[in-house]
Design a protein around this motif. Structure first.
Motif, short mmCIF file in Angstrom:
data_model
loop_
_atom_site.label_atom_id
_atom_site.label_comp_id
_atom_site.label_asym_id
_atom_site.label_seq_id
_atom_site.Cartn_x
_atom_site.Cartn_y
_atom_site.Cartn_z
N SER A 114 66.42 28.45 19.41
CA SER A 114 66.06 29.82 19.30
C SER A 114 64.43 29.71 19.12
N PRO A 115 63.91 30.93 19.45
CA PRO A 115 62.35 31.04 18.71
C PRO A 115 62.37 30.67 17.53
N ALA A 116 63.38 31.10 16.53
CA ALA A 116 63.38 30.80 15.03
C ALA A 116 63.56 29.58 15.13
N GLY A 117 64.30 28.61 15.63
CA GLY A 117 64.46 27.33 15.49
C GLY A 117 63.07 26.54 15.87
N ALA A 167 60.11 27.59 15.57
CA ALA A 167 59.19 27.73 14.47
C ALA A 167 59.59 27.07 13.24
N ASP A 168 60.73 26.89 12.93
CA ASP A 168 61.32 25.97 11.79
C ASP A 168 60.92 24.78 12.21
N ALA A 169 61.10 23.97 13.26
CA ALA A 169 60.63 22.71 13.69
C ALA A 169 59.09 22.61 13.47
N ALA A 170 58.33 23.49 13.83
CA ALA A 170 56.98 23.41 13.71
C ALA A 170 56.65 23.46 12.09
N ALA A 171 57.12 24.27 11.42
CA ALA A 171 57.20 24.17 10.00
C ALA A 171 57.49 23.08 9.23
N ILE A 172 58.56 22.37 9.59
CA ILE A 172 58.99 21.30 9.11
C ILE A 172 57.95 20.03 9.23
#
Length: 191
Positions: A66-69, A71-76
């Motif tokens: 998802s878009p949130a996923g 963003a989460d991957a980039a944050a990781i």
């Protein structure tokens, strides 16, 4: 302090994962290299498994990030860079959500059938894939940390730990390829 608040705080501390309490220590261990990170893919569109008509080589037929996923991957990936964590090989399940998680977080992914989902596999196939990962982990000697981006069922088979999407197990490889779980890291939030 009111008794009810004291009780709630005590209960929260009792249920808090010791690994979560020492995230700084886990990041330090990772910065030293030589560990295995077993990561569940980041957040996907809602659902369990994949839609009818799923084809491994066709992302349009799969449950994707998802878009949130994304963003989460980039944050990781940003957290790994911020903590100066050396990343060695990044092996990913061939499911698009795993490859995308790896590429967004680490800039690369090596599709590896041994970390493909074992969710609907019979026990013999699941055992063979898990054994293949353990053999690989036991022989891994490259610099940095080995990263495996996979699925919840695979994480549980390898570590005995259930993760939410985007979470990671930090482990040390034993000589037989089994993993000694040192703790878990959540998706970095606003740091």
């Amino acid at each position: 302090m009111p008794r009810s608040l004291t009780f709630l705080l005590s209960a929260a501390l009792l249920h808090a994962s010791p690994a979560r309490a020492d995230e700084a220590g886990l990041w330090k261990r990772l910065a030293d290299g030589g560990h295995v990170v077993v990561m569940r893919h980041a957040v996907t569109t809602p659902g369990i498994g994949d839609p009818a008509g799923f084809r491994l080589g066709d992302c349009a037929t799969q449950r994707n990030l998802s878009p949130a996923g994304r963003a989460d991957a980039a944050a990781i990936g940003a957290a790994f860079r911020r903590h100066a964590v050396p990343v060695g090989r990044v092996l990913a399940s061939r499911w698009c959500r795993c490859v995308d998680t790896a590429e967004l977080a680490f800039g690369r992914a090596e599709p590896a059938p041994m970390v493909d989902s074992i969710w609907q596999e019979d026990a013999a196939v699941a055992d063979r894939k898990t054994a293949a990962v353990r053999t690989y982990v036991a022989a891994y000697r490259a610099p940095g940390n080995l990263v495996l981006v996979t699925h919840d069922v695979n994480v549980r088979a390898l570590t005995g730990t259930s993760l939410s999407q985007g979470e990671m197990v930090v482990a040390r490889a034993r000589t037989d390829g089994s993993l000694e779980v040192l703790g878990t890291l959540g998706v970095p939030r606003g740091r």
